[in-house]
Design a protein around this motif. Structure first.
Motif, mmCIF file in Angstrom:
data_model
loop_
_atom_site.group_PDB
_atom_site.id
_atom_site.type_symbol
_atom_site.label_atom_id
_atom_site.label_comp_id
_atom_site.label_asym_id
_atom_site.label_seq_id
_atom_site.Cartn_x
_atom_site.Cartn_y
_atom_site.Cartn_z
ATOM 1 N N LEU A 165 3.766 2.673 -14.607
ATOM 2 C CA LEU A 165 3.457 2.276 -13.231
ATOM 3 C C LEU A 165 3.024 3.474 -12.392
ATOM 4 N N GLY A 166 3.566 4.649 -12.677
ATOM 5 C CA GLY A 166 3.181 5.830 -11.907
ATOM 6 C C GLY A 166 1.713 6.175 -12.085
ATOM 7 N N ARG A 167 1.245 6.171 -13.334
ATOM 8 C CA ARG A 167 -0.177 6.468 -13.568
ATOM 9 C C ARG A 167 -1.075 5.350 -13.052
ATOM 10 N N ALA A 168 -0.631 4.114 -13.179
ATOM 11 C CA ALA A 168 -1.412 3.007 -12.637
ATOM 12 C C ALA A 168 -1.535 3.121 -11.116
ATOM 13 N N ALA A 169 -0.442 3.503 -10.456
ATOM 14 C CA ALA A 169 -0.488 3.676 -8.996
ATOM 15 C C ALA A 169 -1.389 4.840 -8.621
ATOM 16 N N ALA A 170 -1.348 5.927 -9.386
ATOM 17 C CA ALA A 170 -2.234 7.062 -9.107
ATOM 18 C C ALA A 170 -3.698 6.666 -9.260
ATOM 19 N N MET A 171 -3.999 5.908 -10.304
ATOM 20 C CA MET A 171 -5.362 5.413 -10.483
ATOM 21 C C MET A 171 -5.768 4.513 -9.319
ATOM 22 N N GLY A 172 -4.837 3.687 -8.847
ATOM 23 C CA GLY A 172 -5.139 2.814 -7.719
ATOM 24 C C GLY A 172 -5.405 3.584 -6.436
ATOM 25 N N VAL A 173 -4.659 4.649 -6.198
ATOM 26 C CA VAL A 173 -4.874 5.461 -4.995
ATOM 27 C C VAL A 173 -6.237 6.141 -5.050
ATOM 28 N N LEU A 174 -6.590 6.716 -6.197
ATOM 29 C CA LEU A 174 -7.906 7.334 -6.337
ATOM 30 C C LEU A 174 -9.015 6.302 -6.186
ATOM 31 N N TRP A 175 -8.786 5.128 -6.702
ATOM 32 C CA TRP A 175 -9.735 4.026 -6.572
ATOM 33 C C TRP A 175 -9.933 3.670 -5.105
ATOM 34 N N LEU A 176 -8.838 3.594 -4.346
ATOM 35 C CA LEU A 176 -8.911 3.282 -2.922
ATOM 36 C C LEU A 176 -9.684 4.349 -2.161
ATOM 37 N N VAL A 177 -9.457 5.616 -2.503
ATOM 38 C CA VAL A 177 -10.179 6.707 -1.833
ATOM 39 C C VAL A 177 -11.673 6.607 -2.111
ATOM 40 N N ALA A 178 -12.043 6.315 -3.357
ATOM 41 C CA ALA A 178 -13.464 6.196 -3.698
ATOM 42 C C ALA A 178 -14.111 5.036 -2.952
ATOM 43 N N LEU B 232 0.826 -1.205 0.000
ATOM 44 C CA LEU B 232 0.000 0.000 0.000
ATOM 45 C C LEU B 232 0.861 1.255 0.000
ATOM 46 N N PHE B 233 1.824 1.326 0.917
ATOM 47 C CA PHE B 233 2.683 2.507 0.980
ATOM 48 C C PHE B 233 3.591 2.597 -0.244
ATOM 49 N N ALA B 234 4.033 1.447 -0.761
ATOM 50 C CA ALA B 234 4.858 1.468 -1.968
ATOM 51 C C ALA B 234 4.059 1.977 -3.162
ATOM 52 N N GLY B 235 2.793 1.596 -3.258
ATOM 53 C CA GLY B 235 1.948 2.084 -4.340
ATOM 54 C C GLY B 235 1.697 3.580 -4.246
ATOM 55 N N VAL B 236 1.446 4.066 -3.026
ATOM 56 C CA VAL B 236 1.246 5.510 -2.847
ATOM 57 C C VAL B 236 2.510 6.268 -3.226
ATOM 58 N N ALA B 237 3.675 5.758 -2.831
ATOM 59 C CA ALA B 237 4.942 6.415 -3.180
ATOM 60 C C ALA B 237 5.174 6.393 -4.688
ATOM 61 N N THR B 238 4.856 5.285 -5.351
ATOM 62 C CA THR B 238 5.064 5.181 -6.796
ATOM 63 C C THR B 238 4.185 6.155 -7.562
ATOM 64 N N SER B 239 3.023 6.483 -6.999
ATOM 65 C CA SER B 239 2.117 7.388 -7.717
ATOM 66 C C SER B 239 2.694 8.785 -7.890
ATOM 67 N N PHE B 240 3.728 9.135 -7.146
ATOM 68 C CA PHE B 240 4.349 10.454 -7.266
ATOM 69 C C PHE B 240 5.584 10.436 -8.174
ATOM 70 N N TYR B 241 5.809 9.317 -8.849
ATOM 71 C CA TYR B 241 6.982 9.203 -9.712
ATOM 72 C C TYR B 241 6.548 8.834 -11.131
ATOM 73 N N GLU B 242 7.338 9.286 -12.087
ATOM 74 C CA GLU B 242 7.180 8.831 -13.459
ATOM 75 C C GLU B 242 8.053 7.590 -13.621
#
Length: 312
Positions: free
Chosen positions: A281-294, A53-63
């Protein structure tokens, strides 16, 4: 001369005095032992759930690309890039989750009421109706993809035999979502049926008999006696089914791949395409974080509603 003998002294076992220090020491040993018992499960939970979970959130801020090892800090660029897709896919996901929750509930409840009545072959019918639930989701997906296929599908063959025009169910935006919902309903209604049937069988017969003596019809007994008894279990089943459908991937991906166009493109399929088609992977992680929030917002709404209903 009188000889007097005295009884031997009675030895009493020394009792350990429970001092505060000893009590604290015993409590500390109990806590340590309990932690040692829970440590393997806690470690597994941290490795399998918390760290990704934390690795995915961190990846969402990287290209970061799946095919290149280097990565570059991108800030909120990934979130800005996927936000329009997220809004569109969220609507599709909510439509699919809602329909794939309501229809299994309706079918499962109707069959539970039917099986709760006295009828011949009830045990055999219960076992047969459990079969769709026992099949893996991928197997069910291929089965219904074959049924709805426009070239050699069973359904189009039956329509042609009846003199009706054939329909490309999976190739049209208007019917693709309906086809996936039908397949999901067939796969999910048995466990709703089992829960509803168990709740109906736990209903005291005296309540139904008292309502019948008061002149209530069968429909009135179901509405005012049986249905309130089913409200709690069915609400829990509906919430769990909605959460599962919100993250459903296999059935949509196998049957339609998110198409035609984007008519069945849910958040799960969109995330897969970002990661394994565009290799971002960065955009996929960002989509996953938004998905988790929803999904967290949906769960929070359910718990607030449940708490409000319990307070009444």
């Amino acid at each position: 001369m009188a000889i007097t003998t005295e009884p031997p002294p009675v030895r009493t076992a020394a009792r350990a005095v429970a001092t505060p220090g000893r009590l604290r020491s015993a409590a500390a040993r109990d806590r340590t032992f309990g932690f040692m018992l829970a440590a393997p499960a806690l470690t597994l939970f941290l490795v399998v759930a918390v760290y990704p979970l934390f690795a995915g959130v961190a990846t969402s801020f990287y290209e970061q690309s799946l095919i290149r090892p280097e990565r570059r800090f991108a800030g909120l660029d990934n979130y800005a890039a996927v936000w329009p897709d997220f809004v569109d896919r969220l609507g599709t996901t909510l439509v699919f989750s809602g329909l794939a929750t309501v229809f299994p509930l309706a079918v499962g409840l109707a069959l539970a009421v039917l099986l709760n009545s006295r009828m011949r072959g009830r045990g055999l019918l219960r076992g047969a109706l459990m079969l769709p639930w026992l099949l893996p989701g991928v197997v069910v997906s291929f089965l219904w993809a074959w049924i709805f296929n426009d070239s050699y599908g069973v359904l189009d063959h039956l329509l042609s035999g009846a003199g009706l025009p054939e329909v490309d169910f999976l190739g049209r935006p208007a019917t693709a979502m309906a086809a996936v919902v039908v397949a999901k309903t067939w796969n999910s209604f048995p466990w709703v049926m089992v829960v509803a049937l168990a709740a109906l069988q736990s209903l005291p017969r005296e309540q139904l008999e008292a309502a019948a003596l008061d002149g209530a019809t069968r429909a009135q007994r179901f509405r005012h006696v049986s249905l309130p008894h089913l409200a709690g279990p069915l609400a829990l089943v509906a919430m769990l089914e909605f959460i599962y459908n919100f993250g459903s991937f296999d059935m949509i991906f196998v049957m339609t791949g998110g198409g035609p166009g984007t008519s069945t493109m849910t958040l799960a399929v969109s995330l897969y395409r970002y990661a394994f088609t565009e290799f971002s992977l960065g955009r996929a992680a960002a989509m996953g974080v938004l998905w988790l929030v929803a999904l967290s917002a949906v769960c929070a709404g359910y718990f607030l509603l449940d708490k409000k209903l319990e307070s009444r």
